[in-house]
Design a protein around this motif. Structure first.
Motif, PDB file in Angstrom:
ATOM      1  N   GLY A 101      -4.616  -3.799  -2.938  1.00 18.35           N
ATOM      2  CA  GLY A 101      -4.698  -2.446  -2.389  1.00 18.35           C
ATOM      3  C   GLY A 101      -4.079  -1.490  -3.378  1.00 18.35           C
ATOM      4  N   PHE A 102      -4.647  -0.308  -3.460  1.00 20.08           N
ATOM      5  CA  PHE A 102      -4.213   0.675  -4.436  1.00 20.08           C
ATOM      6  C   PHE A 102      -2.718   0.904  -4.364  1.00 20.08           C
ATOM      7  CE2 PHE A 102      -3.566   5.074  -5.850  1.00 20.08           C
ATOM      8  CZ  PHE A 102      -4.107   4.964  -7.109  1.00 20.08           C
ATOM      9  N   PRO A 103      -2.010   0.887  -5.514  1.00 19.13           N
ATOM     10  CA  PRO A 103      -2.491   0.890  -6.888  1.00 19.13           C
ATOM     11  C   PRO A 103      -2.682  -0.494  -7.507  1.00 19.13           C
ATOM     12  CG  PRO A 103      -0.157   1.307  -6.914  1.00 19.13           C
ATOM     13  CD  PRO A 103      -0.573   1.169  -5.460  1.00 19.13           C
ATOM     14  N   ASN A 104      -2.578  -1.564  -6.722  1.00 15.55           N
ATOM     15  CA  ASN A 104      -2.853  -2.902  -7.253  1.00 15.55           C
ATOM     16  C   ASN A 104      -4.302  -3.247  -6.942  1.00 15.55           C
ATOM     17  OD1 ASN A 104      -2.360  -5.387  -8.480  1.00 15.55           O
ATOM     18  ND2 ASN A 104      -1.939  -6.343  -6.512  1.00 15.55           N
ATOM     19  N   GLY A 105      -5.193  -2.828  -7.848  1.00 13.80           N
ATOM     20  CA  GLY A 105      -6.619  -2.930  -7.578  1.00 13.80           C
ATOM     21  C   GLY A 105      -7.032  -1.746  -6.732  1.00 13.80           C
ATOM     22  N   ARG A 106      -8.227  -1.820  -6.202  1.00 13.36           N
ATOM     23  CA  ARG A 106      -8.701  -0.681  -5.408  1.00 13.36           C
ATOM     24  C   ARG A 106      -9.793  -1.151  -4.463  1.00 13.36           C
ATOM     25  NH1 ARG A 106     -11.450   3.312  -8.978  1.00 13.36           N
ATOM     26  NH2 ARG A 106      -9.559   3.028 -10.136  1.00 13.36           N
ATOM     27  N   ALA A 107      -9.537  -1.076  -3.182  1.00 15.65           N
ATOM     28  CA  ALA A 107     -10.561  -1.375  -2.180  1.00 15.65           C
ATOM     29  C   ALA A 107     -11.336  -0.094  -1.888  1.00 15.65           C
ATOM     30  CB  ALA A 107      -9.910  -1.898  -0.898  1.00 15.65           C
ATOM     31  N   LEU A 108     -12.550  -0.238  -1.412  1.00 12.61           N
ATOM     32  CA  LEU A 108     -13.361   0.944  -1.101  1.00 12.61           C
ATOM     33  C   LEU A 108     -12.684   1.852  -0.084  1.00 12.61           C
ATOM     34  CD1 LEU A 108     -16.917  -0.655  -0.967  1.00 12.61           C
ATOM     35  CD2 LEU A 108     -16.032   0.903  -2.705  1.00 12.61           C
ATOM     36  N   ASP A 140      -9.372   2.341   0.258  1.00 13.63           N
ATOM     37  CA  ASP A 140      -8.064   2.861  -0.166  1.00 13.63           C
ATOM     38  C   ASP A 140      -8.121   4.375  -0.396  1.00 13.63           C
ATOM     39  OD1 ASP A 140      -6.972   0.336  -0.092  1.00 13.63           O
ATOM     40  OD2 ASP A 140      -7.089   0.007  -2.256  1.00 13.63           O
ATOM     41  N   PRO A 141      -7.100   5.111   0.054  1.00 14.90           N
ATOM     42  CA  PRO A 141      -7.074   6.577  -0.130  1.00 14.90           C
ATOM     43  C   PRO A 141      -6.590   6.957  -1.529  1.00 14.90           C
ATOM     44  CG  PRO A 141      -5.141   5.884   1.080  1.00 14.90           C
ATOM     45  CD  PRO A 141      -5.963   4.645   0.852  1.00 14.90           C
ATOM     46  N   VAL A 142      -7.322   6.561  -2.542  1.00 15.35           N
ATOM     47  CA  VAL A 142      -6.897   6.690  -3.936  1.00 15.35           C
ATOM     48  C   VAL A 142      -6.615   8.138  -4.323  1.00 15.35           C
ATOM     49  CG1 VAL A 142      -7.581   6.270  -6.323  1.00 15.35           C
ATOM     50  CG2 VAL A 142      -8.115   4.590  -4.559  1.00 15.35           C
ATOM     51  N   ILE A 143      -7.501   9.056  -3.987  1.00 18.24           N
ATOM     52  CA  ILE A 143      -7.310  10.456  -4.380  1.00 18.24           C
ATOM     53  C   ILE A 143      -6.118  11.059  -3.651  1.00 18.24           C
ATOM     54  CG2 ILE A 143      -8.336  12.767  -4.327  1.00 18.24           C
ATOM     55  CD1 ILE A 143      -9.433  10.961  -6.551  1.00 18.24           C
ATOM     56  N   ALA A 177       4.040   8.828  -0.978  1.00 17.14           N
ATOM     57  CA  ALA A 177       2.716   8.834  -1.601  1.00 17.14           C
ATOM     58  C   ALA A 177       1.583   8.878  -0.587  1.00 17.14           C
ATOM     59  CB  ALA A 177       2.564   7.619  -2.513  1.00 17.14           C
ATOM     60  N   THR A 178       1.877   8.663   0.691  1.00 20.43           N
ATOM     61  CA  THR A 178       0.826   8.730   1.710  1.00 20.43           C
ATOM     62  C   THR A 178       0.882  10.027   2.520  1.00 20.43           C
ATOM     63  OG1 THR A 178       2.156   7.558   3.361  1.00 20.43           O
ATOM     64  CG2 THR A 178       0.758   6.215   1.916  1.00 20.43           C
TER      65      THR A 178
END
Length: 190
Positions: free
Chosen positions: A131-138, A140-143, A161-162
Motif C-alpha cells: 500500500g502506498f508508499p510501499n507500492g501502489r494499489a489502484l 490507494d489515495p496517492v494524490i 498524511a491522510t
C-alpha cells in the motif's frame, strides 16, 4: 513510459489504457502481448513513479524525463521543486487554512516530502505491508497523500498524511474495479 517503435508504443498504450482499447467482447487469455525487447533498446519519454511530481513541480519536463532517478537523489531538480512548492503554497495556503488545516513552510515541506518523492520511483519493500508508499494499489489515495506531505505541517497533532483524503478527491471510483487484468473499470461511453 518508454518507446522503441510506433507499434510497440501503440501496443503499450493499449495495454496501459486497456479499458479504453477494450471491446464489448470479453477478452480471451491471449488478448495481451508484451514486448520482450532488451530494456536498452527503449528510450524513456516519461517518468511517473510518483504521480504529480514530474507533472506539477518540475519545470523542465524534457530534462527530467530523460534523467535517471539517480539525478533526483543527487539534487538536480531541487531548485525547480522548491520554486514550484513555494508557488503552490502561495496559491493554496489560505484555502488550506480555511479548511482548518495548517500548511507547512515551503522549505519544511520540501524536506518533509523528499523521502517520499526522491527519487521519483515506485518503491517496493516485500518485507513491509503493501500500500502506498510501499507500492501502489489502484485504490490507494496517492494524490491526497502526496499533496498532504507537500502542503501540510505534519508535526501538528491530528494532522497527518491522510488529512486530505476525501477533502480534495473522491474516495472511490464511480464503478468498481474488475477482478482480472487490466483491473480498471470499463471506459465510460457517450
Amino acid at each position: 513510459m518508454v518507446r522503441n517503435a510506433p507499434t510497440t508504443l501503440a501496443l503499450g498504450a493499449c495495454v496501459l489504457l486497456a479499458s479504453a482499447c477494450k471491446t464489448d467482447d470479453p477478452p480471451d487469455e491471449d488478448t495481451y502481448t508484451f514486448a520482450e525487447d532488451d530494456p536498452a533498446s527503449y528510450t524513456r519519454v516519461d517518468r511517473i513513479g510518483m504521480p504529480a511530481i514530474g507533472t506539477a513541480v518540475i519545470i523542465n519536463k524534457e530534462d527530467y524525463n530523460q534523467a535517471d532517478p539517480a539525478a533526483d537523489a543527487a539534487g538536480q531538480f531541487v531548485d525547480q521543486i522548491t520554486m514550484s512548492v513555494e508557488g503552490l503554497h502561495a496559491a493554496l495556503d489560505d484555502d488550506l487554512s480555511g479548511l482548518g488545516l495548517t500548511p507547512c513552510v515551503a522549505a519544511d515541506c520540501v524536506n518533509q516530502a523528499a523521502p517520499l518523492v526522491v527519487p521519483d520511483t515506485i518503491k517496493l519493500d516485500l518485507n513491509s505491508p503493501t500500500g502506498f508508499p510501499n507500492g501502489r494499489a489502484l485504490t490507494d489515495p496517492v494524490i491526497d497523500v502526496t499533496l498532504a506531505v507537500v502542503l501540510l505541517d505534519l508535526t501538528i497533532d491530528g494532522q497527518d498524511a491522510t488529512s486530505l483524503v476525501g477533502a480534495l478527491n473522491p474516495t472511490a471510483n464511480d464503478l468498481p474495479f474488475e477482478t482480472a487484468f487490466p483491473y480498471l473499470a470499463p471506459a465510460h461511453t457517450l
